[in-house]
Structure formats: C-alpha cells, structure tokens
Design an enzyme around this catalytic site. Structure first.
Site, PDB file in Angstrom:
ATOM      1  N   LYS A 121      -6.037  -3.571  14.514  1.00 48.55           N
ATOM      2  CA  LYS A 121      -4.732  -2.783  14.544  1.00 48.55           C
ATOM      3  C   LYS A 121      -4.106  -3.520  15.955  1.00 48.55           C
ATOM      4  O   LYS A 121      -2.909  -3.589  16.302  1.00 48.55           O
ATOM      5  CB  LYS A 121      -4.710  -1.413  14.876  1.00 48.55           C
ATOM      6  CG  LYS A 121      -4.956  -0.846  13.598  1.00 48.55           C
ATOM      7  CD  LYS A 121      -3.957  -1.203  12.451  1.00 48.55           C
ATOM      8  CE  LYS A 121      -4.221  -0.242  11.156  1.00 48.55           C
ATOM      9  NZ  LYS A 121      -3.383  -0.655  10.170  1.00 48.55           N
TER      10      LYS A 121
ATOM     11  N   TYR B 264     -11.624  -1.594  12.990  1.00 54.68           N
ATOM     12  CA  TYR B 264     -10.245  -1.146  12.998  1.00 54.68           C
ATOM     13  C   TYR B 264      -9.363  -1.104  14.184  1.00 54.68           C
ATOM     14  O   TYR B 264      -8.308  -1.815  13.854  1.00 54.68           O
ATOM     15  CB  TYR B 264     -10.384   0.244  12.580  1.00 54.68           C
ATOM     16  CG  TYR B 264      -9.158   1.102  12.270  1.00 54.68           C
ATOM     17  CD1 TYR B 264      -8.384   0.860  11.125  1.00 54.68           C
ATOM     18  CD2 TYR B 264      -8.595   1.839  13.105  1.00 54.68           C
ATOM     19  CE1 TYR B 264      -7.002   1.671  10.854  1.00 54.68           C
ATOM     20  CE2 TYR B 264      -7.323   2.669  12.925  1.00 54.68           C
ATOM     21  CZ  TYR B 264      -6.721   2.449  11.998  1.00 54.68           C
ATOM     22  OH  TYR B 264      -5.565   3.177  11.487  1.00 54.68           O
TER      23      TYR B 264
ATOM     24  N   GLY C 190       0.753  -1.412  -0.049  1.00 53.65           N
ATOM     25  CA  GLY C 190      -0.011  -0.081  -0.078  1.00 53.65           C
ATOM     26  C   GLY C 190       0.784   1.355  -0.012  1.00 53.65           C
ATOM     27  O   GLY C 190       0.623   2.188   0.944  1.00 53.65           O
TER      28      GLY C 190
ATOM     29  N   ILE D 185      -2.149  11.195  11.211  1.00 55.39           N
ATOM     30  CA  ILE D 185      -1.181  11.291  10.587  1.00 55.39           C
ATOM     31  C   ILE D 185      -1.767  12.232   9.489  1.00 55.39           C
ATOM     32  O   ILE D 185      -2.763  12.093   8.921  1.00 55.39           O
ATOM     33  CB  ILE D 185      -0.385  10.197   9.950  1.00 55.39           C
ATOM     34  CG1 ILE D 185       0.007   9.061  10.895  1.00 55.39           C
ATOM     35  CG2 ILE D 185       0.825  10.625   8.684  1.00 55.39           C
ATOM     36  CD1 ILE D 185       0.520   7.967  10.270  1.00 55.39           C
TER      37      ILE D 185
END
Length: 268
Positions: A178, A174, A31, A207
C-alpha cells in the site's frame, strides 16, 4: 490462469442522471463485486458515469452490482479477471474501450490482506500480496494509460491504506504494497500530468466491509476504535465519496496526492 468471462454486457441505459460530476464518463473499477469497490462502482454510476468493473470469484455479487448500476440508469460491463495477470487485464481494458469508446477513470481497488507475523511470512506469501496489491495496479494503469493519453485526459485512483502510511505488525507485506501504490500515483502524475492524466490515492482506515470486519470484531478493533477522534470506523460509501472527488474535475489540482478518510486515525 483462466480467461476473463463476461457475466453482463452493456445494455442501453434507462433514463438516468444526465448531469453529475462524472456525467458522460466511463469508469473502470477493479474488484467491485463487494466491499469498497462495489460502493465506488455504484457511486460512480450515481454521479453519471457508465461503469465497467472486474471481479474474481463472487459471481452472484458481481451480477447484483451490475444490476444496481443499471437501475441507476447507467450502462454496466462486468468481466471476471485475475488482476495479477497482464493478459487478463489487457482483455478487460480492451473490452471496456470497445464497449464504451473511452475510459475516463480507473479505480485500482482489488486487493487482499492476509495476516502473517513478519518472521513467518514466506517468500511465496510476500510475492502473492505484492503482486495482488501493488503489481496489479501497475499493470492496470499501464494498460489504461495509452487510452487516456490519446484522449488527453484521465484520472487514476489507487486504493491504499492508512497502514501503508504507518506500518503495522502482522501485515508487513500488505503495508509495503500500500505504501507502494501511493508512490506509484506520484510517479504517474509526475510523468503524465502535463498530458492531462492525473493519479492520486485514498488511504482509508478500517472500513465496515467483509475485510474490515475481520479487524473491527476483535481486540485489535477495539484498540483502533479508541484511537479515533471521530469515534467510529468508516462506511464504504463515505470512502467512495473521496474516490469520486478524485475522479471528478473538482480535484483538477490534485496530482500525486493521498487523501486520508481515516476517522482521524492519522493526521499528517
């Protein structure tokens, strides 16, 4: 699912860095057409590595990343790949090994972060996120490990998230994925550390990427910013520096660890 296709093949490197923490090494990044993955791929090239990377849909961005890697004097290999598909991953790993003769570093970066209230998450949505964000890292690591074990060395870095450490409303799937990739790194290190293969994770906060800006540009982002002792979110290049450290020999004593470039948002 579609067969992986090449949009750029390895070409002779221009005069580039003959030294650096990753000089002479080969790094595979999933990715990496955009966002953090792109920054990691470019940082690895700047550190002296030849870089193979995958993308899923962003053809033009992937070609741009490849061109930028070559401009740094390193070779680049690009493959379209759905990281949820074991066969596609196997072909990417085989192509990388055939092109470069080795794989020294793997950065499991590809992932998605849809937002769904917990009681509204369907089983299909749950499965999609878990397969994309967690199972893909298992599949890619499993494909690369035999090569690293034959070499007697290798470093795997899983991109996790601060949300995997603290949990968060609206992204339970999610956060669970993680959290899983951090445990995966620990398990790989415990099983293969004595054979020269290390696995670690990075768990950044927000980010400044396409994905991150969906959080930054709203009320949630303002609340998150107020919690940060540093007073700002991360730039992708800053998180990439942590990844390069974990790929390099400077982190030789780091196994099963999770680094937290999170602007002070979590202090374990």
């Amino acid at each position: 699912m579609a067969t992986p296709t090449a949009i750029s093949d390895p070409r002779p490197a221009r005069t580039g860095p003959s030294s650096g923490p990753l000089a002479g090494r080969v790094v595979l990044v999933t990715g990496a057409a955009k966002g953090l993955g792109r920054s990691v791929a470019l940082a690895a090239a700047a550190a002296g590595a030849d870089v193979a990377f995958t993308f899923h849909t962003s053809d033009e961005r992937a070609e741009k990343t490849s061109t930028e890697i070559q401009a740094l004097g390193r070779r680049s290999l690009v493959r379209r790949c759905d990281v949820r598909d074991r066969e596609q991953i196997a072909r990417v790993v085989a192509a990388t090994h055939e092109a470069f003769g080795r794989i020294d570093g793997l950065v499991n970066n590809a992932g998605i972060m849809p937002e769904n209230a917990f009681l509204e998450i369907t089983e299909e949505q749950w499965d999609t996120v878990i397969r994309t964000d967690l199972t893909s890292m298992f599949l890619t690591s499993q494909a690369v490990l035999p090569i690293m074990l034959e070499q007697g060395s290798g470093s795997i870095v899983n991109v996790a998230s601060r949300l995997g450490q603290v949990g968060w409303p609206g992204v339970a799937h999610y956060a669970a994925a993680k959290a899983g990739v951090m445990a995966l790194a620990k398990s790989i290190s415990r099983e293969f550390g004595q054979r020269g293969v290390r696995a670690n994770a990075v768990a950044p906060g927000v980010i400044n990427t396409d994905m991150g800006r969906t959080v930054m540009d709203g009320e949630v982002g303002r609340k998150r910013m107020a919690e940060l002792p540093l007073g700002r979110f991360a730039e992708p290049e800053e998180v990439a520096d942590a990844v390069i450290f974990l790929l390099s020999d400077a982190s030789a004593l780091f196994l099963g660890q999770t680094l937290g470039p999170n602007s002070g948002g979590l202090m374990p």
